[in-house]
Write a protein that holds these residues in place. Structure first.
Motif, PDB file in Angstrom:
ATOM      1  N   TRP A 177      13.568   7.647  -0.466  1.00 49.94           N
ATOM      2  CA  TRP A 177      14.611   6.337  -0.664  1.00 49.94           C
ATOM      3  C   TRP A 177      14.324   5.398  -2.086  1.00 49.94           C
ATOM      4  O   TRP A 177      14.845   4.992  -2.486  1.00 49.94           O
ATOM      5  N   LEU A 178      12.961   5.618  -2.413  1.00 48.67           N
ATOM      6  CA  LEU A 178      12.689   4.658  -3.034  1.00 48.67           C
ATOM      7  C   LEU A 178      12.925   5.589  -4.436  1.00 48.67           C
ATOM      8  O   LEU A 178      13.336   5.160  -5.277  1.00 48.67           O
ATOM      9  N   THR A 179      12.342   7.071  -4.241  1.00 49.59           N
ATOM     10  CA  THR A 179      13.287   7.975  -5.737  1.00 49.59           C
ATOM     11  C   THR A 179      15.194   7.418  -5.536  1.00 49.59           C
ATOM     12  O   THR A 179      15.169   7.641  -7.055  1.00 49.59           O
ATOM     13  N   THR A 180      15.881   7.456  -4.933  1.00 47.54           N
ATOM     14  CA  THR A 180      17.371   7.228  -4.921  1.00 47.54           C
ATOM     15  C   THR A 180      17.532   6.178  -5.841  1.00 47.54           C
ATOM     16  O   THR A 180      18.223   5.334  -7.111  1.00 47.54           O
ATOM     17  N   ALA A 182      12.733  -1.544  -8.122  1.00 45.34           N
ATOM     18  CA  ALA A 182      12.661  -1.031  -6.769  1.00 45.34           C
ATOM     19  C   ALA A 182      11.699  -1.520  -6.002  1.00 45.34           C
ATOM     20  O   ALA A 182      12.176  -1.917  -4.308  1.00 45.34           O
ATOM     21  N   TRP A 183      10.134  -1.987  -6.831  1.00 43.27           N
ATOM     22  CA  TRP A 183       9.799  -2.715  -5.850  1.00 43.27           C
ATOM     23  C   TRP A 183      10.310  -3.693  -5.190  1.00 43.27           C
ATOM     24  O   TRP A 183      10.483  -4.411  -3.803  1.00 43.27           O
ATOM     25  N   LEU A 184      11.103  -4.671  -6.506  1.00 38.88           N
ATOM     26  CA  LEU A 184      11.992  -5.932  -5.313  1.00 38.88           C
ATOM     27  C   LEU A 184      12.696  -5.562  -4.867  1.00 38.88           C
ATOM     28  O   LEU A 184      12.609  -6.252  -3.123  1.00 38.88           O
ATOM     29  N   ARG A 185      13.701  -4.462  -4.758  1.00 38.89           N
ATOM     30  CA  ARG A 185      14.502  -4.215  -3.834  1.00 38.89           C
ATOM     31  C   ARG A 185      13.993  -3.673  -2.548  1.00 38.89           C
ATOM     32  O   ARG A 185      14.353  -3.808  -1.387  1.00 38.89           O
ATOM     33  N   LEU A 186      13.124  -2.954  -2.338  1.00 38.23           N
ATOM     34  CA  LEU A 186      12.429  -2.588  -1.695  1.00 38.23           C
ATOM     35  C   LEU A 186      11.583  -3.741  -0.549  1.00 38.23           C
ATOM     36  O   LEU A 186      11.901  -3.556   1.005  1.00 38.23           O
ATOM     37  N   SER A 187      11.101  -4.683  -1.718  1.00 34.20           N
ATOM     38  CA  SER A 187      10.486  -6.009  -0.185  1.00 34.20           C
ATOM     39  C   SER A 187      11.735  -6.953  -0.217  1.00 34.20           C
ATOM     40  O   SER A 187      11.267  -7.211   1.253  1.00 34.20           O
ATOM     41  N   ARG A 188      12.813  -6.471   0.061  1.00 30.88           N
ATOM     42  CA  ARG A 188      13.505  -6.974   0.039  1.00 30.88           C
ATOM     43  C   ARG A 188      14.686  -6.372   0.969  1.00 30.88           C
ATOM     44  O   ARG A 188      15.507  -7.100   1.674  1.00 30.88           O
ATOM     45  N   SER A 189      14.269  -5.269   0.981  1.00 27.13           N
ATOM     46  CA  SER A 189      15.240  -4.613   2.159  1.00 27.13           C
ATOM     47  C   SER A 189      14.455  -4.273   3.555  1.00 27.13           C
ATOM     48  O   SER A 189      13.133  -3.983   3.895  1.00 27.13           O
ATOM     49  N   GLU A 201       0.859  -1.114  -0.156  1.00 23.91           N
ATOM     50  CA  GLU A 201       0.088   0.066   0.040  1.00 23.91           C
ATOM     51  C   GLU A 201       0.696   0.978   0.222  1.00 23.91           C
ATOM     52  O   GLU A 201       0.118   2.343  -0.699  1.00 23.91           O
ATOM     53  N   ARG A 202       2.124   0.778   0.737  1.00 22.33           N
ATOM     54  CA  ARG A 202       2.720   2.894   1.046  1.00 22.33           C
ATOM     55  C   ARG A 202       3.702   2.716  -0.444  1.00 22.33           C
ATOM     56  O   ARG A 202       3.575   3.951  -0.654  1.00 22.33           O
ATOM     57  N   PHE A 203       3.893   1.703  -1.149  1.00 25.98           N
ATOM     58  CA  PHE A 203       4.432   1.339  -2.278  1.00 25.98           C
ATOM     59  C   PHE A 203       3.546   1.899  -3.888  1.00 25.98           C
ATOM     60  O   PHE A 203       4.201   3.174  -4.308  1.00 25.98           O
ATOM     61  N   GLU A 204       2.884   1.728  -3.021  1.00 27.30           N
ATOM     62  CA  GLU A 204       1.546   1.995  -4.865  1.00 27.30           C
ATOM     63  C   GLU A 204       1.975   3.792  -4.283  1.00 27.30           C
ATOM     64  O   GLU A 204       0.823   4.437  -5.863  1.00 27.30           O
ATOM     65  N   HIS A 259       3.345   5.631  -3.689  1.00 27.16           N
ATOM     66  CA  HIS A 259       4.549   6.021  -4.333  1.00 27.16           C
ATOM     67  C   HIS A 259       4.583   6.164  -6.011  1.00 27.16           C
ATOM     68  O   HIS A 259       5.637   7.132  -6.496  1.00 27.16           O
ATOM     69  N   ARG A 260       4.326   5.022  -6.477  1.00 25.02           N
ATOM     70  CA  ARG A 260       3.970   4.659  -7.595  1.00 25.02           C
ATOM     71  C   ARG A 260       3.830   5.645  -9.212  1.00 25.02           C
ATOM     72  O   ARG A 260       4.591   5.646 -10.080  1.00 25.02           O
ATOM     73  N   PRO A 261       3.041   6.091  -8.691  1.00 25.38           N
ATOM     74  CA  PRO A 261       2.856   7.186  -9.896  1.00 25.38           C
ATOM     75  C   PRO A 261       4.551   8.067  -9.728  1.00 25.38           C
ATOM     76  O   PRO A 261       4.873   8.411 -11.015  1.00 25.38           O
ATOM     77  N   HIS A 262       5.068   8.734  -9.065  1.00 25.36           N
ATOM     78  CA  HIS A 262       5.696   9.898  -8.897  1.00 25.36           C
ATOM     79  C   HIS A 262       6.768   9.213  -9.655  1.00 25.36           C
ATOM     80  O   HIS A 262       8.062   9.708 -10.036  1.00 25.36           O
ATOM     81  N   LEU A 263       7.512   7.646  -9.195  1.00 26.86           N
ATOM     82  CA  LEU A 263       8.417   6.975  -9.334  1.00 26.86           C
ATOM     83  C   LEU A 263       8.367   6.144 -11.043  1.00 26.86           C
ATOM     84  O   LEU A 263       9.712   6.896 -11.668  1.00 26.86           O
ATOM     85  N   LYS A 264       7.178   6.325 -11.534  1.00 26.19           N
ATOM     86  CA  LYS A 264       6.958   6.176 -13.155  1.00 26.19           C
ATOM     87  C   LYS A 264       7.260   7.324 -13.405  1.00 26.19           C
ATOM     88  O   LYS A 264       7.806   7.361 -14.965  1.00 26.19           O
ATOM     89  N   ALA A 265       7.358   8.988 -12.868  1.00 24.41           N
ATOM     90  CA  ALA A 265       7.528   9.945 -13.392  1.00 24.41           C
ATOM     91  C   ALA A 265       9.215   9.610 -13.723  1.00 24.41           C
ATOM     92  O   ALA A 265       9.129  10.628 -14.527  1.00 24.41           O
ATOM     93  N   VAL A 266       9.449   9.926 -12.378  1.00 25.34           N
ATOM     94  CA  VAL A 266      10.654   9.917 -12.797  1.00 25.34           C
ATOM     95  C   VAL A 266      10.992   9.164 -13.920  1.00 25.34           C
ATOM     96  O   VAL A 266      12.343   9.581 -14.363  1.00 25.34           O
TER      97      VAL A 266
END
Length: 287
Positions: free
Chosen positions: A59-62, A41-48, A11-14, A16-23
């Motif tokens: 963090w996700l933008t980076t 980015a989602w895969l890295r988040l889910s493993r971190s 839910e938190r990732f979703e 941010h998804r529009p912003h991340l896709k724009a980047v």
């Protein structure tokens, strides 16, 4: 990670998804590759373990920036060997408006002509410029992505900014006025009026046509050459449909109900300064 924790993270990732896709779209100029970068980015988040991360969006933008930088470097290496030039992916909308998801992608009016300029930058320059100038990421964070000092990251963005500003002045923002100029161009082409075509074109107009992997990208310069090409193109029995391409006036030419060419126009000072045409059957089918 429990099911509840996983659902909460999704839910938190979703959000941010529009912003991340724009980047990612500004970084890569490719909608499919932007989706791949966001998925990575989602895969890295889910493993971190992000329990200590105070700003998840930052963090996700980076993370997306780092993924895109790797993709750009790989693309550059491939292009040196065999990859032909092509136009960036357009975002096509009905002439009467843009849907909310596309609005997020097109924030700050990233036109196709701008993406063409961004494609000419070195990967690290593009990242520094996009992240800092468009998304206000501090140079300290950009420095960690490119593996340089904050001062060096600032220089990368400054060098990119000079190239972007030197490449072209901003286009006319009024879409209704853009449409009037495009309609005048189409009417002159259909009527075989060479003088009227030249009158609506900037003397230094550039036409880029992307015909796919085999033919690649061709370019024409100058009002006379582009007018001659427009007259040749107008002889085909195409049906032009007005559309928006990255928020600007464009035309989708169809034949027997199938798309054959997507045209987007960059209007400056009331004249057509750039025309970008995608006539690649595979890419048009994806639109």
């Amino acid at each position: 990670m429990t099911v509840d924790e996983y659902d909460w993270l999704v839910e938190r990732f979703e959000t941010h998804r529009p912003h991340l896709k724009a980047v990612a779209y500004r970084m890569l100029g490719s909608l499919s590759e932007a989706d791949d970068a966001v998925q990575e980015a989602w895969l890295r988040l889910s493993r971190s373990n992000t329990t200590d991360v105070l700003n998840l969006g930052g963090w996700l933008t980076t993370v997306v920036g780092r993924v895109c930088l790797d993709m750009l470097r790989t693309r550059t290496a491939r292009r040196e060997v065999s990859m032909a030039e092509h136009l960036p992916d357009p975002i096509v909308s009905p002439a009467d408006g843009i849907d909310p998801e596309q609005e997020a992608l097109l924030a700050d009016s990233v036109g196709l002509a701008m993406l063409v300029v961004l494609d000419s930058l070195a990967p690290a320059e593009r990242l520094a410029f996009v992240l800092h100038d468009t998304f206000a990421v501090p140079f300290e964070e950009i420095a960690t992505i490119v593996g340089r000092s904050p001062a060096a990251a600032r220089q990368l963005a400054s060098r990119a900014r000079r190239r972007v500003q030197g490449a072209a002045a901003p286009p006319d923002p009024d879409v209704h006025r853009q449409r009037e100029v495009v309609d005048a161009f189409l009417a002159a082409a259909r009527g075989g009026d060479f003088e009227a075509l030249v009158a609506v074109l900037d003397p230094d107009v550039v036409l880029r046509a992307d015909r796919g992997a085999v033919a690649g990208l061709s370019k024409l310069h100058g009002a006379a050459a582009v007018a001659e090409q427009a007259l040749t193109f107008a002889r085909f029995a195409y049906s032009p449909q007005p559309v928006l391409v990255n928020g600007a006036a464009g035309v989708l030419n169809t034949a027997d109900g199938k798309p054959v060419a997507l045209m987007t126009f960059t209007i400056r000072d009331g004249k057509i300064a750039e025309i970008d045409i995608i006539a690649d059957p595979e890419r048009l089918a994806q639109l």
